[in-house]
Design a protein around this motif. Structure first.
Motif, mmCIF file in Angstrom:
data_model
loop_
_atom_site.group_PDB
_atom_site.id
_atom_site.type_symbol
_atom_site.label_atom_id
_atom_site.label_comp_id
_atom_site.label_asym_id
_atom_site.label_seq_id
_atom_site.Cartn_x
_atom_site.Cartn_y
_atom_site.Cartn_z
ATOM 1 N N LEU A 167 0.840 -1.196 0.000
ATOM 2 C CA LEU A 167 0.000 0.000 0.000
ATOM 3 C C LEU A 167 0.872 1.241 0.000
ATOM 4 N N ARG A 168 0.519 2.192 -0.868
ATOM 5 C CA ARG A 168 1.203 3.483 -0.865
ATOM 6 C C ARG A 168 0.348 4.525 -1.564
ATOM 7 N N ASP A 220 -6.136 12.188 -22.529
ATOM 8 C CA ASP A 220 -7.047 12.545 -21.436
ATOM 9 C C ASP A 220 -6.847 11.628 -20.233
ATOM 10 N N LEU A 221 -6.576 10.359 -20.496
ATOM 11 C CA LEU A 221 -6.341 9.390 -19.427
ATOM 12 C C LEU A 221 -5.107 9.783 -18.613
ATOM 13 N N VAL A 222 -4.033 10.130 -19.298
ATOM 14 C CA VAL A 222 -2.798 10.537 -18.620
ATOM 15 C C VAL A 222 -3.021 11.841 -17.848
ATOM 16 N N THR A 223 -3.709 12.788 -18.466
ATOM 17 C CA THR A 223 -3.992 14.059 -17.787
ATOM 18 C C THR A 223 -4.786 13.823 -16.511
ATOM 19 N N TYR A 224 -5.790 12.974 -16.590
ATOM 20 C CA TYR A 224 -6.627 12.699 -15.418
ATOM 21 C C TYR A 224 -5.854 11.974 -14.312
ATOM 22 N N ILE A 225 -5.155 10.896 -14.654
ATOM 23 C CA ILE A 225 -4.497 10.083 -13.622
ATOM 24 C C ILE A 225 -3.362 10.853 -12.942
ATOM 25 N N THR A 226 -2.838 11.882 -13.603
ATOM 26 C CA THR A 226 -1.772 12.694 -13.009
ATOM 27 C C THR A 226 -2.318 13.964 -12.346
ATOM 28 N N SER A 227 -3.637 14.118 -12.301
ATOM 29 C CA SER A 227 -4.248 15.353 -11.791
ATOM 30 C C SER A 227 -4.317 15.434 -10.270
ATOM 31 N N GLY A 228 -4.047 14.342 -9.589
ATOM 32 C CA GLY A 228 -4.119 14.338 -8.133
ATOM 33 C C GLY A 228 -3.520 13.060 -7.593
ATOM 34 N N PRO A 229 -3.490 12.925 -6.276
ATOM 35 C CA PRO A 229 -2.892 11.731 -5.682
ATOM 36 C C PRO A 229 -3.714 10.476 -5.962
ATOM 37 N N ILE A 230 -3.017 9.352 -5.956
ATOM 38 C CA ILE A 230 -3.669 8.050 -6.085
ATOM 39 C C ILE A 230 -3.232 7.169 -4.921
ATOM 40 N N THR A 231 -4.011 6.145 -4.659
ATOM 41 C CA THR A 231 -3.635 5.103 -3.712
ATOM 42 C C THR A 231 -3.369 3.850 -4.527
ATOM 43 N N ALA A 232 -2.196 3.270 -4.350
ATOM 44 C CA ALA A 232 -1.833 2.032 -5.045
ATOM 45 C C ALA A 232 -1.792 0.911 -4.015
ATOM 46 N N ALA A 233 -2.406 -0.211 -4.361
ATOM 47 C CA ALA A 233 -2.459 -1.338 -3.431
ATOM 48 C C ALA A 233 -2.273 -2.642 -4.189
ATOM 49 N N VAL A 234 -1.642 -3.586 -3.524
ATOM 50 C CA VAL A 234 -1.506 -4.934 -4.068
ATOM 51 C C VAL A 234 -2.272 -5.871 -3.152
ATOM 52 N N PHE A 235 -3.119 -6.670 -3.776
ATOM 53 C CA PHE A 235 -3.880 -7.680 -3.053
ATOM 54 C C PHE A 235 -3.475 -9.051 -3.552
ATOM 55 N N GLU A 240 2.123 -4.495 -13.909
ATOM 56 C CA GLU A 240 1.634 -3.282 -13.247
ATOM 57 C C GLU A 240 2.170 -3.163 -11.823
ATOM 58 N N ILE A 241 2.168 -4.249 -11.093
ATOM 59 C CA ILE A 241 2.689 -4.219 -9.723
ATOM 60 C C ILE A 241 4.144 -3.759 -9.724
ATOM 61 N N SER A 242 4.921 -4.245 -10.688
ATOM 62 C CA SER A 242 6.349 -3.887 -10.742
ATOM 63 C C SER A 242 6.568 -2.401 -11.031
ATOM 64 N N LEU A 243 5.585 -1.732 -11.610
ATOM 65 C CA LEU A 243 5.702 -0.293 -11.855
ATOM 66 C C LEU A 243 5.567 0.518 -10.565
ATOM 67 N N PHE A 244 4.833 -0.021 -9.605
ATOM 68 C CA PHE A 244 4.509 0.728 -8.391
ATOM 69 C C PHE A 244 5.205 0.220 -7.127
#
Length: 142
Positions: A35-36, A60-75, A126-130
């Motif tokens: 989690l981060r 638009d996808l890149v603009t949106y996903i970079t517009s604010g903080p995200i929470t990344a989690a691995v389950f 994807e997990i390896s990116l984060f």
């Protein structure tokens, strides 16, 4: 055990929904092992959404996903990808069933609150990116 990545997108973080969404996944029997929070930059967004690079909505996808903080989690868990995708609901919240994350919390097709890996193979990438492997915690869930 299968692993999968969950991202709570900027609209979800900004509305204080990370905890609720993480809790929904844990209630499925999935174990949270990483989690981060972060602010995704354009370089990471480009790597993460590379399969969509040729699509008209990519910018638009890149603009949106970079517009604010995200929470990344691995389950982690049996059939983790399938369980999480079912719990997330359809990409378009308007077409997503009530009781799913997007059906209950999504705003529109862009601000659909979450991203989840679509296959076990993509989850590994994807997990390896984060996360590095050392950032993922192995423990017995009781």
């Amino acid at each position: 055990m299968e692993r999968t990545l969950l991202l709570v997108k900027p609209d979800g973080v900004n509305r204080g929904l990370s905890g609720e969404i993480l809790g929904r996944m844990e209630k499925l029997g999935l174990k949270l092992i990483g989690l981060r929070m972060l602010q995704m930059d354009a370089v990471l967004a480009d790597k993460h959404y590379a399969p969509h690079r040729a699509r008209p909505f990519f910018k638009d996808l890149v603009t949106y996903i970079t517009s604010g903080p995200i929470t990344a989690a691995v389950f982690e868990g049996e059939n983790a990808v399938e369980k999480m995708r079912k719990a997330m609901g359809a990409t378009d919240p308007a077409k997503s069933e009530k009781g799913t994350v997007r059906g209950d919390l999504g705003i529109d097709i862009e601000q659909n609150t979450v991203h989840g890996s679509d296959s076990a193979e993509n989850a590994k990438h994807e997990i390896s990116l984060f996360f590095s492997e050392s950032e993922l915690v192995n423990y017995d869930r009781r």
